[in-house]
Design a protein around this motif. Structure first.
Motif, PDB file in Angstrom:
ATOM      1  N   TRP A 164     -69.819  42.436 -23.523  1.00 49.72           N
ATOM      2  CA  TRP A 164     -69.707  41.480 -22.417  1.00 49.72           C
ATOM      3  C   TRP A 164     -68.236  41.069 -22.302  1.00 49.72           C
ATOM      4  O   TRP A 164     -67.603  40.697 -23.307  1.00 49.72           O
ATOM      5  CB  TRP A 164     -70.558  40.241 -22.669  1.00 49.72           C
ATOM      6  CG  TRP A 164     -72.009  40.429 -22.451  1.00 49.72           C
ATOM      7  CD1 TRP A 164     -72.967  40.663 -23.400  1.00 49.72           C
ATOM      8  CD2 TRP A 164     -72.694  40.402 -21.197  1.00 49.72           C
ATOM      9  NE1 TRP A 164     -74.198  40.786 -22.814  1.00 49.72           N
ATOM     10  CE2 TRP A 164     -74.061  40.621 -21.463  1.00 49.72           C
ATOM     11  CE3 TRP A 164     -72.293  40.214 -19.876  1.00 49.72           C
ATOM     12  CZ2 TRP A 164     -75.026  40.659 -20.441  1.00 49.72           C
ATOM     13  CZ3 TRP A 164     -73.247  40.250 -18.886  1.00 49.72           C
ATOM     14  CH2 TRP A 164     -74.595  40.473 -19.164  1.00 49.72           C
ATOM     15  N   THR A 173     -72.027  42.835 -34.687  1.00 52.45           N
ATOM     16  CA  THR A 173     -71.480  42.072 -33.570  1.00 52.45           C
ATOM     17  C   THR A 173     -70.076  41.561 -33.882  1.00 52.45           C
ATOM     18  O   THR A 173     -69.699  41.383 -35.045  1.00 52.45           O
ATOM     19  CB  THR A 173     -72.374  40.864 -33.246  1.00 52.45           C
ATOM     20  OG1 THR A 173     -72.474  40.032 -34.409  1.00 52.45           O
ATOM     21  CG2 THR A 173     -73.772  41.316 -32.834  1.00 52.45           C
ATOM     22  N   TYR A 209     -67.113  38.693 -31.837  1.00 49.81           N
ATOM     23  CA  TYR A 209     -66.957  37.717 -30.765  1.00 49.81           C
ATOM     24  C   TYR A 209     -65.497  37.306 -30.605  1.00 49.81           C
ATOM     25  O   TYR A 209     -64.719  37.306 -31.572  1.00 49.81           O
ATOM     26  CB  TYR A 209     -67.766  36.453 -31.082  1.00 49.81           C
ATOM     27  CG  TYR A 209     -69.247  36.677 -31.180  1.00 49.81           C
ATOM     28  CD1 TYR A 209     -69.844  36.992 -32.399  1.00 49.81           C
ATOM     29  CD2 TYR A 209     -70.057  36.581 -30.050  1.00 49.81           C
ATOM     30  CE1 TYR A 209     -71.211  37.202 -32.496  1.00 49.81           C
ATOM     31  CE2 TYR A 209     -71.418  36.785 -30.136  1.00 49.81           C
ATOM     32  CZ  TYR A 209     -71.991  37.093 -31.365  1.00 49.81           C
ATOM     33  OH  TYR A 209     -73.344  37.306 -31.442  1.00 49.81           O
ATOM     34  N   PHE A 247     -71.904  31.441 -28.545  1.00 51.85           N
ATOM     35  CA  PHE A 247     -72.502  32.580 -27.840  1.00 51.85           C
ATOM     36  C   PHE A 247     -73.133  33.533 -28.854  1.00 51.85           C
ATOM     37  O   PHE A 247     -72.620  33.703 -29.960  1.00 51.85           O
ATOM     38  CB  PHE A 247     -71.451  33.347 -27.046  1.00 51.85           C
ATOM     39  CG  PHE A 247     -70.907  32.637 -25.841  1.00 51.85           C
ATOM     40  CD1 PHE A 247     -71.129  31.287 -25.610  1.00 51.85           C
ATOM     41  CD2 PHE A 247     -70.138  33.329 -24.916  1.00 51.85           C
ATOM     42  CE1 PHE A 247     -70.621  30.639 -24.509  1.00 51.85           C
ATOM     43  CE2 PHE A 247     -69.611  32.710 -23.805  1.00 51.85           C
ATOM     44  CZ  PHE A 247     -69.849  31.363 -23.606  1.00 51.85           C
ATOM     45  N   ILE A 274     -74.737  37.560 -28.852  1.00 51.98           N
ATOM     46  CA  ILE A 274     -75.064  38.820 -28.178  1.00 51.98           C
ATOM     47  C   ILE A 274     -76.196  39.485 -28.936  1.00 51.98           C
ATOM     48  O   ILE A 274     -76.243  39.446 -30.172  1.00 51.98           O
ATOM     49  CB  ILE A 274     -73.825  39.741 -28.069  1.00 51.98           C
ATOM     50  CG1 ILE A 274     -74.128  40.954 -27.188  1.00 51.98           C
ATOM     51  CG2 ILE A 274     -73.323  40.159 -29.445  1.00 51.98           C
ATOM     52  CD1 ILE A 274     -72.887  41.791 -26.853  1.00 51.98           C
ATOM     53  N   LEU A 291     -76.672  38.016 -23.491  1.00 52.44           N
ATOM     54  CA  LEU A 291     -75.653  37.101 -23.975  1.00 52.44           C
ATOM     55  C   LEU A 291     -76.191  35.679 -23.819  1.00 52.44           C
ATOM     56  O   LEU A 291     -76.307  35.185 -22.700  1.00 52.44           O
ATOM     57  CB  LEU A 291     -74.340  37.252 -23.206  1.00 52.44           C
ATOM     58  CG  LEU A 291     -73.183  36.416 -23.753  1.00 52.44           C
ATOM     59  CD1 LEU A 291     -72.747  36.927 -25.130  1.00 52.44           C
ATOM     60  CD2 LEU A 291     -71.992  36.440 -22.788  1.00 52.44           C
ATOM     61  N   CYS A 313     -70.850  43.417 -17.868  1.00 51.67           N
ATOM     62  CA  CYS A 313     -71.403  44.244 -18.933  1.00 51.67           C
ATOM     63  C   CYS A 313     -70.612  45.550 -18.983  1.00 51.67           C
ATOM     64  O   CYS A 313     -70.191  46.072 -17.931  1.00 51.67           O
ATOM     65  CB  CYS A 313     -72.876  44.516 -18.602  1.00 51.67           C
ATOM     66  SG  CYS A 313     -73.777  45.431 -19.833  1.00 51.67           S
TER      67      CYS A 313
END
Length: 115
Positions: free
Chosen positions: A36, A57, A59, A67, A69, A80, A95
């Motif tokens: 994202w 993941t 971030y 957040f 994902i 998200l 995306c």
């Protein structure tokens, strides 16, 4: 053929939550990392969160702890979850994936956080 379709954006007050969805078509989904990104007015597009095919993941520092994902391979969808939203989270959220030698983007969904 790869298609990415985002949904779930909208207007929310600071402190609120939204969940974005990205539905993907094509057999690539299970083997591809998904990301994202967002683009605020007058700023460059930036990575918000990314998830690998194995579920790892990462971030952006600005969204860590707020957040999340996730992905559902059975539905070919990446999500998200955005909590504790701030006005600076405002922007168009896209995306993204890369498959073979190509990079693909959805059309984007607008997120607006009012103070």
């Amino acid at each position: 053929q790869v298609q990415l379709v985002e949904s779930g954006g909208g207007l929310v007050q600071a402190g609120g939550s939204l969940r974005l969805s990205c539905a993907a078509t094509g057999s690539f989904f299970r083997v591809s990392a998904m990301g994202w990104y967002r683009q605020a007015p007058g700023k460059q597009r930036e990575l918000v969160a990314r998830i690998t095919s194995g579920g790892s993941t990462n971030y952006a520092d600005s969204v860590k702890g707020r957040f999340t994902i996730s992905r559902d391979n059975a539905k070919n969808t990446v999500y998200l979850q955005m909590n504790s939203l701030k006005p600076e989270d405002t922007g168009v959220y896209y995306c993204n994936t890369a498959y073979s030698i190509y990079e693909y983007w959805g059309q984007g969904t607008q997120v607006t956080v009012s103070s």
